[in-house]
Design a protein around this motif. Structure first.
Motif, PDB file in Angstrom:
ATOM      1  N   VAL A 265       0.834  -1.202   0.000  1.00  0.00           N
ATOM      2  CA  VAL A 265       0.000   0.000   0.000  1.00  0.00           C
ATOM      3  C   VAL A 265       0.869   1.253   0.000  1.00  0.00           C
ATOM      4  CG1 VAL A 265      -1.691   1.324   1.317  1.00  0.00           C
ATOM      5  CG2 VAL A 265      -1.966  -1.141   1.072  1.00  0.00           C
ATOM      6  N   VAL A 266       1.917   1.272   0.834  1.00  0.00           N
ATOM      7  CA  VAL A 266       2.811   2.429   0.877  1.00  0.00           C
ATOM      8  C   VAL A 266       3.480   2.638  -0.476  1.00  0.00           C
ATOM      9  CG1 VAL A 266       4.917   3.361   1.907  1.00  0.00           C
ATOM     10  CG2 VAL A 266       3.205   2.284   3.360  1.00  0.00           C
ATOM     11  N   ALA A 267       3.928   1.542  -1.103  1.00  0.00           N
ATOM     12  CA  ALA A 267       4.594   1.661  -2.401  1.00  0.00           C
ATOM     13  C   ALA A 267       3.648   2.204  -3.468  1.00  0.00           C
ATOM     14  CB  ALA A 267       5.146   0.299  -2.824  1.00  0.00           C
ATOM     15  N   VAL A 268       2.415   1.695  -3.490  1.00  0.00           N
ATOM     16  CA  VAL A 268       1.444   2.165  -4.484  1.00  0.00           C
ATOM     17  C   VAL A 268       1.132   3.641  -4.261  1.00  0.00           C
ATOM     18  CG1 VAL A 268      -0.927   1.921  -5.279  1.00  0.00           C
ATOM     19  CG2 VAL A 268       0.457  -0.118  -4.881  1.00  0.00           C
ATOM     20  N   LEU A 269       0.892   4.024  -3.000  1.00  0.00           N
ATOM     21  CA  LEU A 269       0.583   5.422  -2.707  1.00  0.00           C
ATOM     22  C   LEU A 269       1.754   6.338  -3.064  1.00  0.00           C
ATOM     23  CD1 LEU A 269      -1.261   5.113   0.746  1.00  0.00           C
ATOM     24  CD2 LEU A 269      -2.277   5.711  -1.455  1.00  0.00           C
ATOM     25  N   GLY A 270       2.955   5.927  -2.672  1.00  0.00           N
ATOM     26  CA  GLY A 270       4.122   6.779  -2.879  1.00  0.00           C
ATOM     27  C   GLY A 270       4.451   6.987  -4.344  1.00  0.00           C
ATOM     28  N   PHE A 271       4.576   5.901  -5.095  1.00  0.00           N
ATOM     29  CA  PHE A 271       5.009   6.041  -6.484  1.00  0.00           C
ATOM     30  C   PHE A 271       3.898   6.588  -7.367  1.00  0.00           C
ATOM     31  CE2 PHE A 271       8.050   2.790  -4.923  1.00  0.00           C
ATOM     32  CZ  PHE A 271       9.207   3.533  -5.126  1.00  0.00           C
ATOM     33  N   SER A 272       2.632   6.319  -7.037  1.00  0.00           N
ATOM     34  CA  SER A 272       1.556   6.941  -7.805  1.00  0.00           C
ATOM     35  C   SER A 272       1.486   8.447  -7.534  1.00  0.00           C
ATOM     36  CB  SER A 272       0.215   6.275  -7.463  1.00  0.00           C
ATOM     37  OG  SER A 272      -0.107   6.455  -6.090  1.00  0.00           O
ATOM     38  N   GLU A 273       1.780   8.855  -6.292  1.00  0.00           N
ATOM     39  CA  GLU A 273       1.804  10.284  -5.972  1.00  0.00           C
ATOM     40  C   GLU A 273       2.915  10.987  -6.747  1.00  0.00           C
ATOM     41  OE1 GLU A 273       0.668  13.841  -4.133  1.00  0.00           O
ATOM     42  OE2 GLU A 273      -0.318  11.884  -4.030  1.00  0.00           O
ATOM     43  N   ALA A 274       4.076  10.339  -6.869  1.00  0.00           N
ATOM     44  CA  ALA A 274       5.178  10.945  -7.615  1.00  0.00           C
ATOM     45  C   ALA A 274       4.892  10.974  -9.105  1.00  0.00           C
ATOM     46  CB  ALA A 274       6.471  10.179  -7.347  1.00  0.00           C
ATOM     47  N   ALA A 275       4.172   9.949  -9.611  1.00  0.00           N
ATOM     48  CA  ALA A 275       3.914   9.869 -11.048  1.00  0.00           C
ATOM     49  C   ALA A 275       2.745  10.743 -11.475  1.00  0.00           C
ATOM     50  CB  ALA A 275       3.640   8.424 -11.450  1.00  0.00           C
ATOM     51  N   PHE A 276       1.861  11.109 -10.536  1.00  0.00           N
ATOM     52  CA  PHE A 276       0.678  11.895 -10.895  1.00  0.00           C
ATOM     53  C   PHE A 276       1.105  13.303 -11.291  1.00  0.00           C
ATOM     54  CE2 PHE A 276      -3.842  12.093 -11.022  1.00  0.00           C
ATOM     55  CZ  PHE A 276      -4.170  13.417 -10.805  1.00  0.00           C
ATOM     56  N   PRO A 277       0.728  13.761 -12.476  1.00  0.00           N
ATOM     57  CA  PRO A 277       1.200  15.088 -12.929  1.00  0.00           C
ATOM     58  C   PRO A 277       0.602  16.208 -12.100  1.00  0.00           C
ATOM     59  CG  PRO A 277      -0.442  14.219 -14.448  1.00  0.00           C
ATOM     60  CD  PRO A 277      -0.144  13.117 -13.471  1.00  0.00           C
ATOM     61  N   VAL A 278       1.355  17.299 -12.029  1.00  0.00           N
ATOM     62  CA  VAL A 278       0.876  18.489 -11.337  1.00  0.00           C
ATOM     63  C   VAL A 278      -0.171  19.170 -12.187  1.00  0.00           C
ATOM     64  CG1 VAL A 278       1.516  20.755 -10.447  1.00  0.00           C
ATOM     65  CG2 VAL A 278       3.046  18.807 -10.119  1.00  0.00           C
ATOM     66  N   ARG A 279      -1.317  19.492 -11.607  1.00  0.00           N
ATOM     67  CA  ARG A 279      -2.411  20.117 -12.346  1.00  0.00           C
ATOM     68  C   ARG A 279      -2.165  21.619 -12.447  1.00  0.00           C
ATOM     69  NH1 ARG A 279      -8.225  18.651 -10.268  1.00  0.00           N
ATOM     70  NH2 ARG A 279      -7.379  16.617 -10.916  1.00  0.00           N
ATOM     71  N   ALA A 280      -2.013  22.112 -13.659  1.00  0.00           N
ATOM     72  CA  ALA A 280      -1.776  23.543 -13.884  1.00  0.00           C
ATOM     73  C   ALA A 280      -3.086  24.307 -13.748  1.00  0.00           C
ATOM     74  CB  ALA A 280      -1.184  23.778 -15.273  1.00  0.00           C
ATOM     75  N   PRO A 281      -3.077  25.464 -13.088  1.00  0.00           N
ATOM     76  CA  PRO A 281      -4.307  26.227 -12.924  1.00  0.00           C
ATOM     77  C   PRO A 281      -4.809  26.813 -14.235  1.00  0.00           C
ATOM     78  CG  PRO A 281      -2.434  27.480 -12.126  1.00  0.00           C
ATOM     79  CD  PRO A 281      -1.920  26.122 -12.466  1.00  0.00           C
ATOM     80  N   LYS A 282      -6.084  26.537 -14.542  1.00  0.00           N
ATOM     81  CA  LYS A 282      -6.780  27.135 -15.688  1.00  0.00           C
ATOM     82  C   LYS A 282      -6.032  26.889 -16.996  1.00  0.00           C
ATOM     83  CE  LYS A 282      -8.920  30.794 -12.932  1.00  0.00           C
ATOM     84  NZ  LYS A 282      -9.113  32.249 -12.769  1.00  0.00           N
ATOM     85  N   GLY A 283      -5.438  25.722 -17.111  1.00  0.00           N
ATOM     86  CA  GLY A 283      -4.805  25.334 -18.358  1.00  0.00           C
ATOM     87  C   GLY A 283      -3.472  25.992 -18.626  1.00  0.00           C
ATOM     88  N   ARG A 284      -2.961  26.771 -17.697  1.00  0.00           N
ATOM     89  CA  ARG A 284      -1.675  27.450 -17.917  1.00  0.00           C
ATOM     90  C   ARG A 284      -0.559  26.633 -17.303  1.00  0.00           C
ATOM     91  NH1 ARG A 284      -2.461  33.402 -15.788  1.00  0.00           N
ATOM     92  NH2 ARG A 284      -3.079  32.215 -13.949  1.00  0.00           N
ATOM     93  N   GLY A 285       0.659  26.863 -17.746  1.00  0.00           N
ATOM     94  CA  GLY A 285       1.805  26.166 -17.191  1.00  0.00           C
ATOM     95  C   GLY A 285       1.994  26.513 -15.738  1.00  0.00           C
ATOM     96  N   GLU A 286       2.618  25.588 -15.001  1.00  0.00           N
ATOM     97  CA  GLU A 286       2.777  25.784 -13.568  1.00  0.00           C
ATOM     98  C   GLU A 286       3.614  27.003 -13.250  1.00  0.00           C
ATOM     99  OE1 GLU A 286       4.656  23.377  -9.756  1.00  0.00           O
ATOM    100  OE2 GLU A 286       5.006  22.708 -11.794  1.00  0.00           O
ATOM    101  N   LEU A 287       4.572  27.320 -14.105  1.00  0.00           N
ATOM    102  CA  LEU A 287       5.489  28.424 -13.808  1.00  0.00           C
ATOM    103  C   LEU A 287       5.133  29.668 -14.619  1.00  0.00           C
ATOM    104  CD1 LEU A 287       8.839  26.439 -13.822  1.00  0.00           C
ATOM    105  CD2 LEU A 287       7.363  26.947 -11.882  1.00  0.00           C
ATOM    106  N   ARG A 288       3.959  29.688 -15.236  1.00  0.00           N
ATOM    107  CA  ARG A 288       3.625  30.794 -16.135  1.00  0.00           C
ATOM    108  C   ARG A 288       3.614  32.130 -15.431  1.00  0.00           C
ATOM    109  NH1 ARG A 288       0.555  30.580 -20.682  1.00  0.00           N
ATOM    110  NH2 ARG A 288       1.534  28.547 -20.942  1.00  0.00           N
ATOM    111  N   ASP A 289       3.121  32.134 -14.179  1.00  0.00           N
ATOM    112  CA  ASP A 289       2.958  33.408 -13.483  1.00  0.00           C
ATOM    113  C   ASP A 289       4.187  33.825 -12.701  1.00  0.00           C
ATOM    114  OD1 ASP A 289       0.397  33.673 -14.425  1.00  0.00           O
ATOM    115  OD2 ASP A 289      -0.477  32.546 -12.760  1.00  0.00           O
ATOM    116  N   GLN A 290       5.255  33.060 -12.777  1.00  0.00           N
ATOM    117  CA  GLN A 290       6.451  33.433 -12.050  1.00  0.00           C
ATOM    118  C   GLN A 290       7.294  34.380 -12.889  1.00  0.00           C
ATOM    119  OE1 GLN A 290       8.645  30.203 -10.495  1.00  0.00           O
ATOM    120  NE2 GLN A 290       6.889  29.182  -9.591  1.00  0.00           N
ATOM    121  N   PRO A 291       8.157  35.179 -12.240  1.00  0.00           N
ATOM    122  CA  PRO A 291       9.017  36.091 -12.989  1.00  0.00           C
ATOM    123  C   PRO A 291       9.895  35.347 -13.982  1.00  0.00           C
ATOM    124  CG  PRO A 291       9.031  36.599 -10.645  1.00  0.00           C
ATOM    125  CD  PRO A 291       8.309  35.314 -10.796  1.00  0.00           C
ATOM    126  N   GLN A 292      10.250  36.025 -15.065  1.00  0.00           N
ATOM    127  CA  GLN A 292      11.021  35.385 -16.121  1.00  0.00           C
ATOM    128  C   GLN A 292      12.372  34.902 -15.617  1.00  0.00           C
ATOM    129  OE1 GLN A 292      10.098  34.651 -19.207  1.00  0.00           O
ATOM    130  NE2 GLN A 292      12.053  33.623 -19.522  1.00  0.00           N
TER     131      GLN A 292
END
Length: 474
Positions: A265-292
């Motif tokens: 259970v720990v292995a499934v939870l851990g590696f699936s959490e690492a493999a699950f992609p980060v959801r970008a807000p409103k379809g934009r890239g995760e770093l879009r709003d950060q300074p250049q």
């Protein structure tokens, strides 16, 4: 006549030359420096160094030629020093509550301490399954387990630092990627180390070490990504089975099933959490709003592998010290592990007190006294906690408290950024204790007490040297 104006013959009023305006003498003209000081008063008054003012002047486009022509000074730095001298220091309090990044939940830290300690029940549950002759006077399978644990602690400590570095840069995707690639590599290294030290002996210990390596890698992912509650839930069946096994005999098949269930259970939870992609807000890239400049630094540089090496070695050194304590008294190691939750909270408490000292003191001596008092309070509370845990488990000894000082001051130095100093002291202590045991030099109890006492004194001196440095409390 009163009120009349004399005009030259033939002159009309509209042709009379104007009366020249009286010029203000040069000594009565306003000083351009005073005018500039008034205009920049708020900023200059709050500056802690003239260089801040020079940066403002340059950002406003004021060149050195303009400064020489208008103010008669050499360059922006000379002008900044002059403004710094003319304006009295005023440091206004920030509006609203002061942000304190070191405020954490006590309950969350206690939960992490429980999560750190619960895997120890897995050894209790699996001990009857370990068969074969004793190795170096230790129960069967102990040597492969110890080798795998040390490799796992070392690797995963460095991996956690690298992932936290990515999180600090705001790139959660890169942090997950490093965990997804690094955790399986740690699993392979831990299992391989156990296999190599086992040689041609019984493979039961190697199999348990492989499961241990899998747990260490997956749990590192969950802890770094803040999934302590999920890890706790996954460990509960195993912990309940271990508690039941201490009261009533349990079939070996049930023991093995509980261990495999929790690790899976720990292995499934851990590696699936690492493999699950980060959801970008409103379809934009995760770093879009950060300074250049921030995005480019993350994309091109990222945290260096070399910066994580001292953290890995720190995990190795402290792991060896705790393992020696566990071999002498397993319950002492359990008490130390449980105390890591309160230790983490007290560490944050001290850092919060350091920020308060920076705000409320005006001299280096007063700041040092404030932080020293906070340090004494936090260390005392930690030792009292460790004392209570040791008494509850009948594992109290002077060596336990001294080792607790080593671990807590080492973590404090690490948070100060003095990781090289903490690593050097802990690794030197671990190496000295190892050499003493291998050469049968002195009584093991007194050797450990002297080594731990020396390490605690060295780290305490380093902490005291850093207390008065404002940059260490960032």
């Amino acid at each position: 006549m009163s009120g009349s104006v004399w005009l030259p013959p033939g002159a009309r009023p509209d042709t009379v030359p104007g009366i020249p305006r009286q010029r203000t003498p040069s000594w009565a003209q306003p000083d351009p420096l005073d005018e500039l000081a008034v205009r920049l008063d708020d900023f200059v008054a709050a500056a802690v160094h003239p260089d801040e003012i020079a940066a403002l002047l340059e950002s406003d486009g004021m060149s050195d030629d303009q400064i020489r022509e208008r103010y008669g000074l050499k360059n922006s730095f000379a002008l900044a020093e002059e403004l710094y001298e003319r304006v009295e220091r005023r440091y206004p309090e920030p509006e609203g509550p002061v942000h304190d990044p070191w405020q954490v939940s006590l309950l969350g830290c206690l939960l992490r301490g429980v999560v750190f300690a619960l895997p120890g029940l897995g050894y209790v549950l699996g001990a009857p399954l370990m068969t074969g002759p004793r190795d170096l006077g230790l129960p069967a399978g102990t040597i492969p387990l110890l080798a795998g644990a040390l490799v796992g602690w070392t690797w995963n400590q460095g991996l956690a630092h690298r992932a936290y570095s990515w999180l600090g840069l705001g790139d959660r995707t890169a942090a997950k990627r490093s965990l997804l690639l690094g955790a399986p590599a740690g699993v392979v290294l831990g299992a391989l180390a156990a296999f190599l030290v086992a040689g041609t002996g019984d493979m039961t210990g190697v199999a348990f070490a492989a499961g241990q390596a899998l747990y260490l890698g997956a749990s590192t992912v969950l802890l770094v990504l803040g999934r302590e509650r999920a890890l706790l839930v996954a460990l509960l069946p195993m912990a309940a089975g271990a508690g039941l096994g201490l009261v009533h005999p349990m079939p070996d098949a049930a023991r093995l099933a509980l261990l495999l269930f929790s690790v899976t259970v720990v292995a499934v939870l851990g590696f699936s959490e690492a493999a699950f992609p980060v959801r970008a807000p409103k379809g934009r890239g995760e770093l879009r709003d950060q300074p250049q400049h921030t995005r480019s630094r993350q994309a091109t540089m990222g945290p260096s592998f070399c910066t994580s090496l001292p953290y890995a070695l720190f995990g190795l050194g402290t792991g060896v010290l705790v393992l020696y304590a566990a071999l002498d008294n397993a319950l002492a190691a359990v008490a130390l592990t449980l105390s890591m939750g309160p230790a983490e909270w007290l560490l944050h408490r001290f850092r919060s007190g350091g920020l308060a000292g920076l705000r409320n003191t005006s001299t280096p001596r007063a700041f040092w006294r404030t932080t020293a008092t906070t340090l004494a309070e936090c260390l005392t509370v930690y030792l009292v906690t460790l004392l209570v845990l040791g008494l509850a488990m009948s594992a109290l000894s002077p060596g336990l408290l001294v080792l607790g000082v080593v671990l807590w001051t080492g973590l404090l130095l690490q948070s100060f950024g003095a990781i090289l100093s903490a690593t050097a002291v802990c690794c030197a202590a671990a190496l000295t204790q190892t050499l003493a045991l291998l050469t049968h030099t002195g009584d093991p109890y007194w050797v450990a007490l002297i080594v731990h006492g020396t390490a605690a004194a060295a780290q305490a001196a380093l902490v005291c040297a850093l207390l008065g440095r404002a940059t260490a409390h960032r």
